[in-house]
Design a protein around this motif. Sequence first.
Motif, short mmCIF file in Angstrom:
data_model
loop_
_atom_site.label_atom_id
_atom_site.label_comp_id
_atom_site.label_asym_id
_atom_site.label_seq_id
_atom_site.Cartn_x
_atom_site.Cartn_y
_atom_site.Cartn_z
N GLY A 161 0.82 -1.20 0.00
CA GLY A 161 0.00 0.00 0.00
C GLY A 161 0.86 1.25 0.00
O GLY A 161 1.97 1.26 0.53
N ASP A 162 0.35 2.32 -0.64
CA ASP A 162 1.07 3.58 -0.77
C ASP A 162 2.26 3.39 -1.71
O ASP A 162 2.53 2.30 -2.21
CB ASP A 162 1.50 4.13 0.59
CG ASP A 162 1.56 5.66 0.63
OD1 ASP A 162 1.70 6.27 -0.44
OD2 ASP A 162 1.45 6.22 1.73
N TRP A 194 -0.55 -5.02 5.05
CA TRP A 194 -1.36 -4.05 4.31
C TRP A 194 -1.55 -2.84 5.22
O TRP A 194 -2.08 -2.95 6.33
CB TRP A 194 -2.67 -4.68 3.92
CG TRP A 194 -3.70 -3.80 3.27
CD1 TRP A 194 -4.97 -3.57 3.72
CD2 TRP A 194 -3.57 -3.06 2.04
NE1 TRP A 194 -5.63 -2.74 2.86
CE2 TRP A 194 -4.80 -2.41 1.82
CE3 TRP A 194 -2.53 -2.89 1.13
CZ2 TRP A 194 -5.02 -1.59 0.71
CZ3 TRP A 194 -2.75 -2.07 0.03
CH2 TRP A 194 -3.98 -1.43 -0.17
N VAL A 299 -6.72 -6.14 -1.65
CA VAL A 299 -5.40 -5.55 -1.45
C VAL A 299 -4.69 -5.36 -2.79
O VAL A 299 -4.15 -4.29 -3.10
CB VAL A 299 -4.55 -6.44 -0.52
CG1 VAL A 299 -3.07 -6.01 -0.55
CG2 VAL A 299 -5.07 -6.38 0.91
N GLN A 302 -6.19 -2.65 -5.02
CA GLN A 302 -5.84 -1.31 -4.54
C GLN A 302 -4.36 -1.00 -4.80
O GLN A 302 -4.00 0.14 -5.10
CB GLN A 302 -6.17 -1.18 -3.06
CG GLN A 302 -7.67 -1.19 -2.78
CD GLN A 302 -7.98 -1.06 -1.30
OE1 GLN A 302 -7.75 -0.02 -0.69
NE2 GLN A 302 -8.50 -2.12 -0.71
N CYS A 303 -3.50 -2.02 -4.70
CA CYS A 303 -2.08 -1.81 -5.04
C CYS A 303 -1.95 -1.45 -6.51
O CYS A 303 -1.19 -0.53 -6.87
CB CYS A 303 -1.28 -3.08 -4.75
SG CYS A 303 -0.93 -3.39 -3.00
#
Length: 317
Positions: A161-162, A194, A299, A302-303
């Motif tokens: 993430g990010d 995550w 996850v 979103q990645c």
Amino acid sequence: MTKTVLVLGANGRLGRAAVLAFAAAGWQVRAQLRRAPRAALPAGVQLVQCDALDVPALTAAGQGAQVIVHALNPDYTRWATLLPPQTAAVLAVARATGATLMLPGNVYNFGHQLPAVLTEDTPFVANHPKAAQRIALEAALAEAAASGVRSIVLRAGDFLGDAGTWIDLAMAKDLARGRFTHMGPADLPHAWAWLPDLAQTFVAVAERRASLPPHAVLHVPGLTLTGAQLQRAFEAALGRPLRARRFPWPLLRLAAPFWPMGRALVEMRHLWQRPHQLDGTRLRALLGGDLPQTPLDSVVRQCLAGLPQPPGLPALA
């Protein structure tokens, strides 16, 4: 009583996630950063723009806070010079305010030969520089408990993430060319965290901090995945197969003598050559059951959406 948290390093990956999670849980959040926020923060978050070593400014910002999240993480190449003064500054602020200090730990402490299952009782081994530096950081927190500074270490795996993670910097970098990069053998389990789930875990533990000893260490199991499992998850999200390729460690090793960051990364190659996962038994006992756990397919999607050039994703059924 209003619950207040001071998040140090609010522009970083975990720092930003912690700001969002604590705000969503109803805490009053004070976010320390050196520069303006890199993205909008929730309404009501109080910005504290100062250097992380400015103890008077941080102490003033921490007055009335029950919790301080130490999410400061200097550049890999500057740990030796910046971790000790940052640790001293953060402990000084926690001592002056009486707030509980919460630190994201990692698996570096267990050395090059880390075992496959990591518990809170697994011995630390300072056989490489990053291990020694992180061991010293946690030792300082443990020693400060004797003088009344309460602290909690939540140990987790590599971030998902990010921006600035192994996903966007290496593993998913060549998806547009139909390639998925493996950092090590595809069949070795690797510990991941995550970020939104980890930040929610920080909130949940912060709200139960009174039941913990003056210095507590808890492991966050997160997601344990082999490279092959992660590749299949990306293939499922994209709706197409990907060719596996190996990360070019030999090239990085050649560049290491002339490139400090490359040298620092090569020092941590063992994490991709040793299977490891974090045992979350004690954390589950504290929280009374299940932990925050976003499904892997969500996850990964979103990645993918967060990549600099997001690939097209098939519509969800």
